[in-house]
Design an enzyme around this catalytic site. Structure first.
Site, PDB file in Angstrom:
ATOM      1  N   GLU A  49       2.585   1.434   5.527  1.00 14.15           N
ATOM      2  CA  GLU A  49       2.061   2.728   6.000  1.00 14.15           C
ATOM      3  C   GLU A  49       0.710   2.133   7.053  1.00 14.15           C
ATOM      4  O   GLU A  49       0.665   2.899   8.017  1.00 14.15           O
ATOM      5  CB  GLU A  49       1.509   3.807   5.342  1.00 14.15           C
ATOM      6  N   PHE A 111       1.690  14.043  -9.410  1.00 12.65           N
ATOM      7  CA  PHE A 111       2.127  12.625  -9.128  1.00 12.65           C
ATOM      8  C   PHE A 111       1.940  12.648  -7.376  1.00 12.65           C
ATOM      9  O   PHE A 111       2.517  13.238  -6.840  1.00 12.65           O
ATOM     10  CB  PHE A 111       3.634  12.551  -9.414  1.00 12.65           C
ATOM     11  N   GLN A 112       1.460  11.345  -7.165  1.00 11.33           N
ATOM     12  CA  GLN A 112       1.033  10.789  -5.754  1.00 11.33           C
ATOM     13  C   GLN A 112       0.350  12.181  -4.905  1.00 11.33           C
ATOM     14  O   GLN A 112       0.472  12.309  -3.870  1.00 11.33           O
ATOM     15  CB  GLN A 112       2.628  10.518  -5.186  1.00 11.33           C
ATOM     16  N   LYS A 161       5.395  19.805   0.556  1.00 14.80           N
ATOM     17  CA  LYS A 161       6.879  19.638   0.462  1.00 14.80           C
ATOM     18  C   LYS A 161       7.562  21.005   0.461  1.00 14.80           C
ATOM     19  O   LYS A 161       8.581  21.142   1.052  1.00 14.80           O
ATOM     20  CB  LYS A 161       6.981  19.161  -0.795  1.00 14.80           C
ATOM     21  N   MET A 471     -14.192 -16.734  12.962  1.00 16.13           N
ATOM     22  CA  MET A 471     -15.183 -16.017  13.351  1.00 16.13           C
ATOM     23  C   MET A 471     -16.454 -15.727  12.086  1.00 16.13           C
ATOM     24  O   MET A 471     -17.560 -16.079  12.518  1.00 16.13           O
ATOM     25  CB  MET A 471     -15.321 -14.470  13.814  1.00 16.13           C
TER      26      MET A 471
END
Lengths: 566, 187
Positions: A49, A111-112, A161, A471
């Site tokens: 993502e 959950f999640q 949802k 760097m």
């Protein structure tokens, strides 16, 4: 029209003109993905993502349109965070959608479940949690408006949802009502007059071209102003491309790794006109040492930038689209040949110290970047990663086209280039887009090679491979007793990795192989990865030590042999 | 210098979090922050007291103004204001000290709102200095519990409140397109 919340989202996006989005599906966005198939929106499946957010950001920077990404709840949403913070720091217009667990279980550690609006609060321009489907059209309208207007920035919409599933009577609003969101519409005519007078009186003026010039699409007006007043222009990293690098008045990038002549011009300027720049510390050095002889005029659309880092003698708050057309007619042509001649001297000094002026058979990164410039005639969209590769790109690619450089300036996000380039290429299918990355940053989002392969995205990828976090190593060399703690880096055979993904890959070890390899990439229709094994300990010059004024530069030593400076 | 800011904001979930998160993120040090309803339905009013250089406070005002849900921010430090704080103080009171405490409360025009066997609860409203004085005088008796609201402030009638004399009291006075900062904060 009866629509589910999910359908309402896509219907609204179509009305906002969205054609391409970047994302990864998951449990809490399944209703959205189910409905997506019925709408003329192309979904690019990325492999992480973070890449979705960077791609949306790259898309926005390349096209000027709002970039859109989508992720599921919980880990999908938290993976967006780096990308949103990157877009926020660089004022890039992005709208991110995340799924949220059903509203009845929000707050139960379902959950999640993660509190994404809380997590993203300081890295978004605004965010929303939507638990009622009927709010969606208004919220989406507002989100796009907020993302692209004023000082642009990312906006996140978290949708439970159940709100995706619920049915509503759909109507898309024509306008937004945001009493707390005001764009500058003040009368700045007196400030503009004062600015013009200060410019007309100045003997050694310099314009700073910031990202704001590009975001407001005022590149032509910038050139017009500079040419009319014979005023040299220094770009910030993100201001590169605001003015063609080859323009005689363009001094290139200033700052920590800026061109010597650009930094010297700022040091001796008696007036600095900043257009859409936020006086980042990497550009200014310690604020009290910045442009010590100059009065400073700060033009910005965001009032909070005025005086935040460097005090302004005069502030003009407004969109450059409005300010520049008011300012330029009041600016008078002045003979500034003495000032420009002085700058020319510094420029010649820079040219003498340039490594490309020296004979070497080593495979040096500056040569690689310069050859890519030759092969693309300065017209490619360059997407650089972060670190040495980013600075070499900025110094050695001569940018000719507007929006020709995309890079993570403020946040300095390694791993940005590859996914951002995917976004840029999806937005501009007919342009040639190049990735310039180091071997360190490239390994942070290397999985997106799969996205390129699946979507047949014809990106050209150049890895400046020195086996170090370059760097970091350079700082350790200069400031930490050459102790290369944690910066030595191994990597895979990148060409073989590319081939494993179905992408042609070449390894370049000799200077003589550089031009043929680049030519092959430029002329091929598809993607290609070039792994350049460059001199391992090459440094970026000039360099300003942290805490030093930008005119106190560490310049390149005169001779170079086998990568060892003497 | 101590500054008092008044901010009006939409009464929506999470708005207080946006404001407090901003202070934390920008490293601003807040002395007190109170929030409650304003006269406009759906609009909350916040009073913020902070110590800081003018330059920092100017940044606070500008950053607060950028929050989408914040409709109005005003630095009222230089303006004649009515300033009040409310405190509830539960002080230990034995039978022999009770009258002395009650006398102190009377002098301060505070009220005794609860009497227990071993303590008194005093309510005082006033400028913070007055509350501080009473607290100081009560401390030797033993303060068992104290709750202070922090400052609320309002610009006095007839004074320029920075909103072109319209006040905040009607819907129409809500600014539509005024570049707030340009007007209200000296650059």
């Amino acid at each position: 029209m009866r629509l589910t919340g999910a359908q309402a989202v896509w219907e609204s996006l179509v009305r906002e003109g969205v054609e391409t989005i970047f994302g990864v599906p998951g449990g809490a966005v399944l209703p959205l993905y189910h409905a997506l198939a019925d709408y003329p929106i192309h979904h690019v499946l990325v492999r992480h993502e973070q890449a979705a957010a960077h791609a949306a950001d790259g898309y926005a920077r390349a096209t000027g349109k709002v970039g859109v990404c989508i992720a599921t709840s919980g880990p999908g949403a938290t993976n967006l965070v780096t990308g949103l913070a990157t877009a926020y720091m660089d004022s890039s217009p992005v709208v991110a959608f995340t799924g949220q667990v059903p509203s009845p279980v929000i707050g139960t550690d379902a959950f999640q479940e993660v509190h994404v609006t809380g997590i993203t609060l300081p890295i978004t321009k605004h965010n929303y949690l939507v638990t009622h489907a009927q709010e969606l059209p208004t919220v989406i309208k507002e989100a796009f408006y907020i993302a692209r207007t004023g000082r642009p920035g990312p906006v996140l919409i978290d949708i439970s949802k159940d709100a995706q599933i619920a049915e509503i009577e759909y109507a898309y609003p024509d306008e937004v009502h945001l009493p707390g969101y005001r764009l500058p519409q003040g009368d700045f005519s007196s400030q503009v007059q004062e600015a013009a007078q200060m410019l007309n009186e100045a003997r050694r003026p310099v314009i700073i071209a910031g990202h704001g010039v590009i975001l407001s699409g005022t590149e032509d007006q910038l050139v017009e102003l500079a040419e009319k007043g014979h005023i040299p222009v220094v770009a910030t990293l993100l201001g590169i491309g605001a003015m063609p690098d080859e323009h005689p008045l363009c001094l290139g990038m200033g700052g920590m790794h800026g061109q010597g002549h650009a930094n010297m011009a700022l040091a001796e300027a008696d007036l600095v006109l900043s257009l859409g720049s936020r006086f980042d510390d990497r550009f200014t050095g310690p604020p009290h040492t910045f442009a010590p002889l100059a009065r400073i005029i700060h033009v910005d659309v965001d009032p909070a930038e005025i005086g935040k880092n460097v005090p302004a003698d005069l502030a003009v708050i407004g969109d450059l689209k409005d300010v520049l057309p008011a300012l330029t007619p009041l600016v008078e042509a002045r003979d500034r040949s003495a000032w420009l001649a002085r700058i020319r001297e510094w420029r010649e000094e820079s040219a003498q110290l340039d490594i490309l002026a020296q004979e070497t058979d080593d495979l040096i990164p500056q040569y690689v970047v310069r050859q890519i410039w030759h092969a693309t005639q300065g017209n490619a969209i360059m997407v650089s990663d972060v670190g040495q590769n980013q600075m070499w790109e900025a110094q050695y690619y001569v940018h000719r086209r507007r929006r020709g450089l995309i890079s993570s300036g403020g946040l300095g996000t390694m791993g940005f280039a590859l996914p951002a380039a995917i976004g840029a290429q999806m937005g501009l299918r007919d342009e040639q887009v190049w990735v310039i990355a180091g071997d360190g940053g490239f390994q942070m989002t290397i999985q997106e090679l799969a996205t390129i392969a699946q979507e047949q995205i014809p990106l050209k990828i150049a890895i400046l491979n020195n086996g170090y976090l370059g760097m970091v190593r350079q700082w350790q060399e200069f400031f930490f007793e050459r102790r290369y703690s944690g910066s030595r880096l191994s990597g895979p055979d990148f060409a073989q990795v590319a081939r494993a993904y179905g992408i042609p890959g070449l390894t370049i070890r000799e200077k003589s192989e550089v031009v043929p390899a680049i030519t092959q990439a430029v002329t091929s229709d598809g993607p290609m990865l070039l792994d350049f094994h460059i001199v391992p300990e090459e440094n970026v010059y000039p360099m300003v030590a942290p805490g030093s004024a930008i005119y106190n530069m560490i310049r390149r030593p005169k001779t170079v042999q086998n990568g060892e400076e003497e | 210098m101590k500054h008092t800011l008044v901010a009006l904001m939409e009464d929506k979930p999470g708005v207080l979090n946006r404001v407090s998160s901003l202070f934390h993120r920008r490293n601003y040090n807040i002395e007190s922050l109170t929030v409650g309803h304003s006269e406009v339905p759906g609009i909350s009013r916040m009073t913020i007291v902070l110590e800081g250089e003018d330059r920092i406070v100017e940044q606070v005002v500008k950053q607060l103004s950028k929050l989408i849900n914040v409709t109005h921010v005003l630095d009222v430090s230089d303006k004649p204001t009515v300033v009040r704080e409310l405190a509830l103080i539960k002080v230990r009171a034995a039978s022999r000290t009770r009258s002395e405490i009650a006398e102190l409360a009377r002098i301060f025009r505070a009220r005794i709102v609860d009497v227990g066997a071993t303590s008194l609860t005093i309510e005082i409203t006033g400028p913070e200095e007055r509350v501080d004085s009473l607290v100081g005088l009560l401390r030797p008796f033993g303060i068992e519990e104290m709750a202070r609201t922090g400052r609320v402030a309002m610009v006095r009638s007839g004074e320029d409140d920075g909103n072109n004399g319209k006040g905040y009291s009607s819907q129409t006075a809500m600014p539509q397109s005024v570049p707030l900062m340009a007007q209200e904060v000296p650059m």
